[in-house]
Motif scaffolding. Structure first.
Motif, short mmCIF file in Angstrom:
data_model
loop_
_atom_site.label_atom_id
_atom_site.label_comp_id
_atom_site.label_asym_id
_atom_site.label_seq_id
_atom_site.Cartn_x
_atom_site.Cartn_y
_atom_site.Cartn_z
N PRO A 85 33.64 36.83 32.17
CA PRO A 85 34.41 35.62 31.88
C PRO A 85 35.60 35.82 30.94
CG PRO A 85 32.07 35.12 31.88
CD PRO A 85 32.20 36.61 31.98
N ASP A 86 35.48 36.73 29.98
CA ASP A 86 36.57 36.96 29.05
C ASP A 86 37.79 37.59 29.71
OD1 ASP A 86 35.17 35.88 26.93
OD2 ASP A 86 34.37 37.81 26.26
N LEU A 87 37.62 38.13 30.91
CA LEU A 87 38.72 38.75 31.64
C LEU A 87 39.40 37.78 32.61
CD1 LEU A 87 37.01 42.16 32.51
CD2 LEU A 87 38.64 41.70 30.67
N ILE A 166 43.03 37.20 40.98
CA ILE A 166 42.09 38.26 40.62
C ILE A 166 40.95 38.35 41.62
CG2 ILE A 166 40.57 39.17 38.80
CD1 ILE A 166 42.05 37.28 36.85
N ALA A 167 40.63 39.56 42.07
CA ALA A 167 39.42 39.80 42.86
C ALA A 167 38.38 40.45 41.94
CB ALA A 167 39.71 40.71 44.04
N ASP A 225 42.14 47.68 38.86
CA ASP A 225 42.89 47.64 37.61
C ASP A 225 41.97 47.76 36.41
OD1 ASP A 225 45.72 46.92 38.62
OD2 ASP A 225 44.46 45.39 39.57
N ILE A 226 40.76 47.21 36.53
CA ILE A 226 39.79 47.21 35.44
C ILE A 226 38.41 47.57 36.00
CG2 ILE A 226 38.66 45.84 33.63
CD1 ILE A 226 41.11 44.05 33.56
N PHE A 227 37.69 48.41 35.29
CA PHE A 227 36.31 48.73 35.62
C PHE A 227 35.43 48.24 34.49
CE2 PHE A 227 32.98 52.35 35.89
CZ PHE A 227 32.11 51.52 36.59
#
Length: 252
Positions: A85-87, A166-167, A225-227
């Motif tokens: 959630p913070d992302l 965002i996916a 982009d983010i893991f």
């Protein structure tokens, strides 16, 4: 037992026995009849079952009950899910893929505001359907028992109608070369559609996924982009993340 786990248990029991009493469901879930009545109300509002006096049965339109083991690696799943959630900024649009980890993440997303969510995750849909201020689109298609996902050509076509910010995707396993692995080719098709129609990609997977799992090649970790993970990956995977410019998001 959390809401998500009880919902999965209830739907699984109804699939096996066609109908069940409130008392039987309460005993199976180790909770009170009052809690089960609230669960049945939520599931009925989502169109997943029909209530009758003293119990419930599956809705005629329910293609397959959702019955997979959400308890496996539960602490790790809950931990990585809590980081999602913070992302996700308020007022953003997202794809949310199938699997128990992202169903847990869906519960946390309720604290965000103004989200537009497109999901093929039936458990996530149940967790989000009554959140006021959200716009929820549930993908249509074939329900997969193992993952609680909606897949197939209709699902891919539906996903392709959107372009989101965002996916947020999960995976069954991550190979040493960074390939994401699944057990079902139809799941890969839906994931690829989400990746192709989003501006930013977030992969959410606990460290048990480093041991592999699945036989169908999906995306590659470098496409994200983010893991989001519960601990630092092995050195070879860290090299892949660095080479692909993928940010690693861990618990603090």
């Amino acid at each position: 037992m959390r809401n998500f786990e009880r919902h999965a248990k209830i739907l699984s029991m109804l699939q096996s026995h066609e109908h069940a009493s409130i008392d039987a469901l309460a005993a199976a879930c180790n909770t009170t009849a009052q809690t089960i009545r609230r669960d049945l109300k939520e599931l009925a509002q989502a169109g997943l079952l029909k209530r009758f006096h003293g119990g419930a049965m599956l809705a005629d339109a329910t293609p397959v009950a959702i019955s997979y083991d959400a308890k496996r690696n539960l602490p790790q799943k809950e931990l990585v899910a809590s980081l999602v959630p913070d992302l996700i900024p308020n007022d953003s649009s997202i794809f949310l893929s199938g699997g128990s980890t992202l169903a847990f993440a869906a519960e946390g997303l309720r604290r965000r505001d103004g989200l537009t969510i497109v999901t093929n995750n039936l458990h996530a849909a149940v967790a989000l359907f009554d959140r006021k201020g959200f716009e929820l689109h549930v993908v249509g298609g074939l329900s997969r028992i193992a993952s609680g996902s909606i897949t197939g050509e209709r699902a891919v076509d539906f996903i392709g109608r959107f372009k989101v910010d965002i996916a947020v995707l999960g995976t069954s396993g991550i190979d040493a070369d960074g390939t994401l692995l699944e057990y079902d080719h139809s799941i890969v098709s839906s994931m690829r559609a989400m990746i192709s129609n989003s501006r930013k990609k977030i992969l959410v997977a606990d460290s048990s996924k480093f041991q592999g799992g699945g036989v169908v090649r999906g995306a590659h970790i470098s496409e994200f982009d983010i893991f989001v993970c519960d601990r630092k990956p092995p050195a070879i995977m860290m090299e892949l993340l660095s080479a692909g410019g993928v940010a690693l998001h861990l618990p603090k």
